[in-house]
Design an enzyme around this catalytic site. Structure first.
Site, PDB file in Angstrom:
ATOM      1  CE1 TYR B  91      77.846  21.258 -38.239  1.00  0.00           C
ATOM      2  CE2 TYR B  91      78.444  22.582 -36.326  1.00  0.00           C
ATOM      3  CZ  TYR B  91      78.698  22.161 -37.624  1.00  0.00           C
ATOM      4  OH  TYR B  91      79.780  22.647 -38.308  1.00  0.00           O
ATOM      5  CE1 TYR B 468      84.050  18.891 -36.685  1.00  0.00           C
ATOM      6  CE2 TYR B 468      83.280  20.286 -38.469  1.00  0.00           C
ATOM      7  CZ  TYR B 468      83.504  20.085 -37.118  1.00  0.00           C
ATOM      8  OH  TYR B 468      83.175  21.054 -36.207  1.00  0.00           O
ATOM      9  NE  ARG B 469      79.739  19.837 -34.533  1.00  0.00           N
ATOM     10  CZ  ARG B 469      80.183  20.829 -33.751  1.00  0.00           C
ATOM     11  NH1 ARG B 469      81.324  21.439 -34.045  1.00  0.00           N
ATOM     12  NH2 ARG B 469      79.513  21.203 -32.685  1.00  0.00           N
TER      13      ARG B 469
END
Lengths: 525, 525
Positions: B91, B468-469
């Site tokens: 991420y 969600y991310r």
């Protein structure tokens, strides 16, 4: 009663605002006569009822009407106080914190927008009560339960936003909330969490969404008007067991909590089990005058005699196990074994098929059926019964529970009140709820009840405890107890308040949060 | 690599700021050489690594140092990007969204401030990893488990703030968080929830406190720097069972989800069970080159042969039951009965005493033991293994799961990637995680991985799904999908951002939230 005006607004201005609002919601949906406004006074006020009174009430029927109402409120800087159904009894009812505010009464917005049996949720508007939702589920034959709070007439949205709690495995109402629609002070309408995905179906399935999650910020606050709220519902269990354990001694409270906590932590008991004080249990079965008619709090001897006669414990633990009969048996065995070590504890339990209904009101709550039996407390003391609650958060240790109990009981007796209360068990905390019951026609009792709660908040703070919720009259005082770093938490709350509501039109003073325009109204009286 | 400057800051100004910071944290705690800053680049960047690069990094050792750092950042308007340990791999790692930001690296603040065995919680600083906390609990003999995420080296605070998840009954890390200390952009230090009661003991026991609750607002956002965080820990169970069910057919996914959801809803299965795709399962046992060495995604025939040879299911459900042996047996019987109807499903299970430790890494996670076995995936494709993740929220229905799977698999194949993924089961939603694995030394693979994830976000939105991310590179794009009422949710996020951080110094761009000063940097590229 004298008709009040909103603060800092002239009669002429107010008339113009009312005229504008009438054109938005229709004449019948604007309440402005003093007589009709009496319905918005706090029926259980622990002091002068007029101390928190509305100048008008508006009953919009839609989000668009709310947005139009907000434009007028911003134009005239008139504060609004939003209620869902106004049943927030013991904490202020439908009355506003800032006298002269206009109540925004959402009870007409009462649609059950969706129930999804497969996924176990409902999406409701503010006017939907627990009774309404329960009736709807039964009517449609959905195999889902509601988790009712003590009074079934309350709003699902209102109770959830105030972080009310119930009795089943879904007893933490705020934790079971998923997705909101909110109208901000500027009229902007947003949907939280997955609600941002317009054609999506996960709004009621996954709480946080992407980025910061705001739902918990719209609870117990004045940042927006919640117009839709998703709530998770428990799948109807195949069977359940309702258990009661009666404990004989006051000091057993410590042991009860020490035994219960590990059972809650390891999920043997998953419902919001209640450790009910003997007097509260007795109030469901009798009236106080049967046992004692003198001045002040009931003496120990009268309490003891009453409990003996009614065959009620000094403490009474109510719990529920939901699931398959095999799992219930296995879990019940663990509960029995755990409490067997308490001398003179008496355990009783009754098993139910999933669709069977208990007859007693308290048991019905544990079976997901809303009731109003909690209101029996109003008859306890006679006269025009009312109560005001002291609701500190208690660490789930026996020591803390006994300490809070002793503190409250002692102080209550000083003010002439019985210990009428109990503890509802989360996993790591207890909601300790004490009700000062008074006759609202007895000016001295009213005054003493108010003074008692104020004392208790001070006592609690000195011992390291804070409230989870308070009556209007103590909102500032309770907030002031959260004083870490000179009240940094409240500073944050008010910084956000000013950013979202620069004219201060939404519920000034709620939970101690004052917008810049009304910050001088903060007061602990 | 060329040393970058913070945006809109001159070299001379930056030198002054660095000098001030050196005087605060000490020379060795300021990283400013290009070589040393390479450690803050994203090791798994799905594009140019330098696209997200820091101009410096600061390693404060205390809250007071953080406050002093903020003063300088405000003075020079230099954006900071906070990381706990910087292990947010796939991420973005430790890299900032806005190039030239200064990384505020909190890894030195690594104290475990409190562990309470009775109440089941820990209070930790950002630098504490899951490995650290686990080791501490074992060393002290506390009968508490951690819930590890896939990579045990991650920060407890960092993972929780990003809403990571694990494998046990405490798998929802955000839901198990209780109480924070936060430093705001203006240096104000606050404690959330019950943390406002200074001599209280309920900070880690009751989540909401009194009034609005802000904890969830400080997750996946840029509103403050979290310096302490409470996390609930699961009491060590007396025993546990780890189960695996292998399913033979791709289309079984639909049935698996339909059977699993009711078991999750009625709490027969309470852990975050994982439906692992066959390829991901196989990657733990072998390397891709053994099975296929051609261009593009592995053909179906090669996948089938591999799964057969390795004796792995097309889908593999991993679940865990914790508790007493009797309860485990009763719940296991329900699981067996429920899945018995799936043709060719093969169930295996192993029972453990509470203090026994499984040997395989994946199983160790389910037993609350942090591991790094998930990183085996980096070897799957050979070369310098990296991955970028696509992580949509999936409603917990068979239809949605199969639809997302088909959508992702098809699109991945177009871009030359295998379906490497699985679904982690909440009660009403699934976290669908797909990893595009690539060789970071292969420029074409890097580019294709990035393009694939972007396509998937579009595909998902068209089908009604949101993430969600996301990786830094897609934060704006993912946020833009949450577009209800012209992006009302993001408007709220940015209104609050501007109120709390008027100079825009905290993590500009995080999750698509840009402060006014940097709003022109929003971009979907």
């Amino acid at each position: 009663m004298i008709r009040s005006l909103p603060p800092k607004v002239s009669a002429a201005q107010f008339e113009r605002a009312l005229a504008a609002w009438r054109s938005i919601v229709g004449e019948p949906q604007v309440v402005s006569s003093a007589d009709a406004l009496a319905a918005y006074l706090d029926p259980f006020a622990p002091g002068e009822r007029e101390a928190f009174s509305a100048s008008a009430a508006l009953m919009p029927g839609s989000v668009d009407e709310i947005r139009a109402i907000l434009r007028i409120a911003n134009q005239f800087r008139i504060p609004l106080w939003t209620v869902s159904t106004g049943r927030n009894f013991a904490y202020g009812g439908a009355a506003p914190r800032l006298t002269g505010s206009v109540v925004l009464d959402l009870h007409r917005m009462n649609r059950i927008l969706e129930v999804n049996e497969t996924m176990g949720y409902a999406l409701v508007e503010p006017g939907v009560s627990y009774f309404d939702l329960y009736a709807y589920l039964r009517e449609k034959g959905y195999r889902l339960w509601v988790d009712p709070p003590a009074a079934g007439w309350g709003s699902v949205v209102g109770n959830t936003l105030e972080r009310g709690f119930g009795y089943t495995d879904y007893g933490d109402h705020a934790a079971a909330q998923c997705g909101m629609e909110v109208v901000l002070a500027n009229g902007d309408v947003l949907r939280t969490g997955m609600g941002g995905i317009e054609i999506g179906t996960a709004w009621q399935l996954y709480q946080p969404g992407y980025g910061p999650s705001f739902d918990a910020m719209f609870m117990q606050s004045n940042y927006g008007i919640v117009t839709k709220l998703g709530i998770w519902l428990m799948p109807a269990p195949p069977a359940y067991l309702l258990g009661e354990i009666q404990f004989r001694h006051e000091a057993d409270l410590e042991t009860i909590v020490e035994i219960l906590r590990p059972l809650r932590l390891d999920e043997t008991i998953r419902n919001h089990a209640v450790i009910e004080g003997g007097l509260r249990r007795a109030a469901g079965l009798s009236a106080r005058a049967q046992w004692y008619d003198g001045p002040g709090a009931m003496p120990e001897s009268a309490v003891a005699a009453m409990l003996d006669k009614l065959d009620v414990g000094r403490w009474n633990l109510h719990f529920a196990l939901y699931g398959t009969p095999e799992l219930i048996d296995a879990r019940y065995a663990l509960v029995q074994r755990a409490f067997a070590r308490v001398p003179q504890a008496r355990l009783s339990a009754r098993r139910y098929a999933g669709d069977a209904q208990p007859t007693a009101g308290g048991d019905r709550n544990l079976a997901g059926i809303p009731a109003m039996t909690a209101f029996r407390m109003l008859d306890w003391r006679g006269g025009a019964g009312a109560h005001v609650d002291f609701a500190p958060v208690c660490p789930a240790t026996g020591r803390d529970a006994l300490r809070q109990y002793t503190m409250v009981k002692t102080r209550a007796a000083e003010y002439g009140f019985d210990y009428y209360g109990g503890f509802t068990a989360g996993a790591r905390h207890l909601h300790h709820i004490f009700a000062a019951i008074f006759d609202r026609d007895d000016a001295n009792q009213v005054e003493q009840a108010g003074a008692l709660v104020r004392s208790l908040i001070s006592d609690a703070r000195a011992a390291g405890y804070g409230e989870y919720r308070t009556h209007l009259a103590y909102m500032d005082f309770a907030a002031a107890q959260y004083s870490f770093n000179d009240g940094a938490l409240l500073r944050l709350s008010e910084t956000i308040k000013d950013a979202l509501d620069p004219n201060g039109i939404l519920a000034p003073g709620k939970q101690g949060i004052w917008p810049a325009a009304w910050r001088d109204r903060r007061g602990y009286t």
